[in-house]
Design a protein around this motif. Sequence first.
Motif, short mmCIF file in Angstrom:
data_model
loop_
_atom_site.label_atom_id
_atom_site.label_comp_id
_atom_site.label_asym_id
_atom_site.label_seq_id
_atom_site.Cartn_x
_atom_site.Cartn_y
_atom_site.Cartn_z
N PHE A 93 -19.32 23.04 -27.97
CA PHE A 93 -18.79 21.88 -27.25
C PHE A 93 -19.89 21.16 -26.48
N GLU A 94 -20.84 21.90 -25.93
CA GLU A 94 -21.96 21.25 -25.24
C GLU A 94 -22.76 20.39 -26.21
N ASP A 95 -23.02 20.91 -27.40
CA ASP A 95 -23.78 20.16 -28.39
C ASP A 95 -23.07 18.86 -28.78
N ALA A 96 -21.73 18.87 -28.66
CA ALA A 96 -20.95 17.67 -28.98
C ALA A 96 -20.75 16.79 -27.75
N GLY A 97 -21.35 17.16 -26.62
CA GLY A 97 -21.23 16.37 -25.40
C GLY A 97 -19.87 16.51 -24.74
N ILE A 98 -19.25 17.68 -24.89
CA ILE A 98 -17.88 17.89 -24.41
C ILE A 98 -17.85 18.90 -23.28
N TYR A 99 -17.17 18.53 -22.19
CA TYR A 99 -17.03 19.37 -21.00
C TYR A 99 -15.71 20.14 -21.04
N LEU A 100 -15.60 21.12 -20.14
CA LEU A 100 -14.41 21.96 -20.06
C LEU A 100 -13.83 21.98 -18.65
N PHE A 101 -12.52 21.76 -18.55
CA PHE A 101 -11.74 22.14 -17.38
C PHE A 101 -10.91 23.35 -17.79
N VAL A 102 -11.02 24.44 -17.07
CA VAL A 102 -10.31 25.66 -17.44
C VAL A 102 -9.40 26.11 -16.30
N ASP A 103 -8.18 26.48 -16.64
CA ASP A 103 -7.25 27.03 -15.67
C ASP A 103 -7.64 28.48 -15.39
N LEU A 104 -7.61 28.87 -14.13
CA LEU A 104 -7.99 30.23 -13.75
C LEU A 104 -6.83 31.20 -13.87
N GLU A 105 -5.62 30.71 -14.02
CA GLU A 105 -4.46 31.58 -14.04
C GLU A 105 -4.43 32.50 -15.25
N THR A 106 -3.73 33.60 -15.10
CA THR A 106 -3.35 34.43 -16.23
C THR A 106 -1.82 34.41 -16.28
N PHE A 107 -1.26 35.00 -17.31
CA PHE A 107 0.19 34.93 -17.46
C PHE A 107 0.94 35.65 -16.35
N ASN A 108 0.29 36.58 -15.67
CA ASN A 108 0.99 37.35 -14.63
C ASN A 108 0.37 37.19 -13.25
N THR A 109 -0.39 36.12 -13.04
CA THR A 109 -0.97 35.91 -11.70
C THR A 109 -0.66 34.52 -11.17
N SER A 110 0.49 34.00 -11.50
CA SER A 110 0.87 32.66 -11.05
C SER A 110 1.54 32.72 -9.69
N ILE A 111 1.30 31.70 -8.88
CA ILE A 111 2.06 31.56 -7.65
C ILE A 111 3.46 31.10 -8.03
#
Length: 451
Positions: A93-111
């Motif tokens: 993705f970096e080579d394609a000039g693409i950034y990442l936003f990633v969610d930190l949650e897991t399926f069992n750690t949600s508020i």
Amino acid sequence: MSLSLMRWASLFMLGMQASAISQISTVGAKFFNSSGHQFYIKGIAYQLTDDDPLVNTAQCKLDAALMKELGANTIRVYHVDPNGDHDGCMSAFEDAGIYLFVDLETFNTSIDQSAPKWNSTMLSAYEKVLDAFHNYDNLAGVLIGNEVLTRTNGSWAAPYVKAAARDVKAYRDSKGYRKIPVGYAAADIADLRPMLQDYLACSTNSSENVDFFSLNAYEWCGDNTFTGSGYSELQKNATGYSIPIFFSETGCNTVPPRTFEDQSAILGNDMSDTWSGAIIYEWIEEANNYGLISYGPSVAATATGTNIVGGFTRGGTPTPISPDFSNLKSVWATLNPTGVALSDYTASASKITPLACPAETSGVWDVNPTSPLPTLGQVADATGTGSSGGGGSSSTGSTSSGTGSSGSAAATSSKGAAAGGIVAPGSAGMTGAAVIYGVLVGFTGFMAWWL
């Protein structure tokens, strides 16, 4: 021979400069890259299955190449395995000039808005994801919650979301990581959104605020207008906001085919001075019909096989879905806002002050603006004020995002990630540059000595 070596060295350094991607940071109410240019998001929601999509390098290379053709510069991923090897995909993705936003949650750690709490188990889960991704220059930001609040009587969960942002940022800083932006993705609930938006950024102590706010909104459907869609109200509510704001999901499909006319408002004169772009839902075609590409024809819902889940193939060569893919490509090609240079913006950014915290309103916004944020291990009691729990007693934690849904959903997904909480349409750097420069200078010196 020496001349050839010098030419090779020059080409090598140019190659390093070409392949390096500029880190993203927040300044005032805008995103900037480490070259001082304002950054606008042209993004795609990317979650092929419930599992981590960023561990299959070959698949990432295929998708990244087509995303680049589309004009995308960002992806959002909702769930990852912090123990996975992400180097190949992040490089693709970096080579394609693409950034990442990633969610930190897991399926069992949600508020959970029904019974809000914040504890060390959640903190540990979020830390692991941040640890796994902090070194990638194309990590644009992390999300500590996705649609945790989906109804007005869930407002008492807001302090726990804000506490999570505070503690993720504290952990980030304690580890000496760069200032990776930490934000939240909100459900588009008209009665709740303005208060939540302001509340998450209203503290005069910036360490208690999110670094950006994003909105999952499907208000603009079909042939609509800036005013008729409700976007004019979104713009009004965002005017004077002290941190960056963007659409973390958009792309209503109730009036097919999608023409993505809202992008001209978001990235054009109507909103680009305030909003920082949008992420389109979603990359892969599945039962909700939001896909921009497919990996093959649909099959029986009960079918099994390699990369087949829920009646859809989820890997292979991506094929654009017509006309949605070409429609978005055409619209994005005409929209290239330049924004403001960091050098021209810094002075005014230093004068930006947070909006006032929303006043407590019984039954609508049940949050006392003067109450301290929850500490690690705190659980909300019946009054919403919180009580100490058994999960710890310090204030250095983090949070997770929710997957609660409102009454009706615009999109449903097998992922259990974003789509569970999507609201029906119409409802309410510079460090990286210094490191690269140092490497180039060191390499040049070495070549000069060697030659």
